[in-house]
Design an enzyme around this catalytic site. Sequence first.
Site, PDB file in Angstrom:
ATOM      1  N   ASP A 116      -6.342  -2.397   3.313  1.00 39.86           N
ATOM      2  CA  ASP A 116      -6.749  -1.350   4.239  1.00 39.86           C
ATOM      3  C   ASP A 116      -7.045  -2.042   5.561  1.00 39.86           C
ATOM      4  OD1 ASP A 116      -7.475   1.275   5.063  1.00 39.86           O
ATOM      5  OD2 ASP A 116      -9.585   0.770   4.791  1.00 39.86           O
TER       6      ASP A 116
ATOM      7  N   ARG B  26      -7.421   0.219  -3.127  1.00 38.70           N
ATOM      8  CA  ARG B  26      -6.199  -0.102  -2.383  1.00 38.70           C
ATOM      9  C   ARG B  26      -5.986  -1.607  -2.285  1.00 38.70           C
ATOM     10  NH1 ARG B  26      -8.563   3.405   2.256  1.00 38.70           N
ATOM     11  NH2 ARG B  26      -8.760   4.556   0.376  1.00 38.70           N
TER      12      ARG B  26
ATOM     13  N   ARG C 248       0.844  -1.194   0.000  1.00 42.37           N
ATOM     14  CA  ARG C 248       0.000   0.000   0.000  1.00 42.37           C
ATOM     15  C   ARG C 248       0.879   1.243   0.000  1.00 42.37           C
ATOM     16  NH1 ARG C 248      -5.103   1.800   3.775  1.00 42.37           N
ATOM     17  NH2 ARG C 248      -5.270   3.880   2.866  1.00 42.37           N
TER      18      ARG C 248
ATOM     19  N   ASP D 247      -8.138  -1.090   9.515  1.00 42.21           N
ATOM     20  CA  ASP D 247      -8.578  -0.058  10.450  1.00 42.21           C
ATOM     21  C   ASP D 247      -8.788  -0.663  11.830  1.00 42.21           C
ATOM     22  OD1 ASP D 247      -8.719   2.032   8.560  1.00 42.21           O
ATOM     23  OD2 ASP D 247     -10.766   1.495   8.005  1.00 42.21           O
TER      24      ASP D 247
END
Length: 160
Positions: free
Chosen positions: A99, A96, A87, A101
């Site tokens: 990812d 992307r 990334r 989170d």
Amino acid sequence: MPVATLALGSNLGERAAMLDRAEAAFADLPATVLAASSRHVTPALLPPGAPPDWNIAYLNSVVQIDTELSPLALLDGIKGIEHALGRRPGPRWSPRLIDIDILAYGDAVITTERLTIPHPEIAARLFVLRPWSEIDPGWRHPVTGVSVEEMLSVLEAERA
């Protein structure tokens, strides 16, 4: 040790392999994967005026890990994993490779310039709530007191 709940998503390349690689990399943080949801194909979230080539479906999952890392050290570790998996910085909402989170860190409530826990968009994201409900439907938001299962039920009713 605190249990952190993470959302994983990929919409470029070999999506399933990318999620596998991200999960495997958690061991280097150090962290132990306690639970992982099934994987869900979901539409990309797009801002108004997004280029048509950004409209690529994601493969999403939610993972819970056991770690001794502080929330900010965990964030740094996750950013390192994302970078190691290819990334690179790009426009917000753009496609992307990976990812990751932080959704929650136990029942901690943290608001800093770099990190907000619980993630502020939890209650509005089916691609987070559906997989999370598979592994921990009873987790309660430490501010609102609403469970994952309840948030999911409300959001699904709103979208029906």
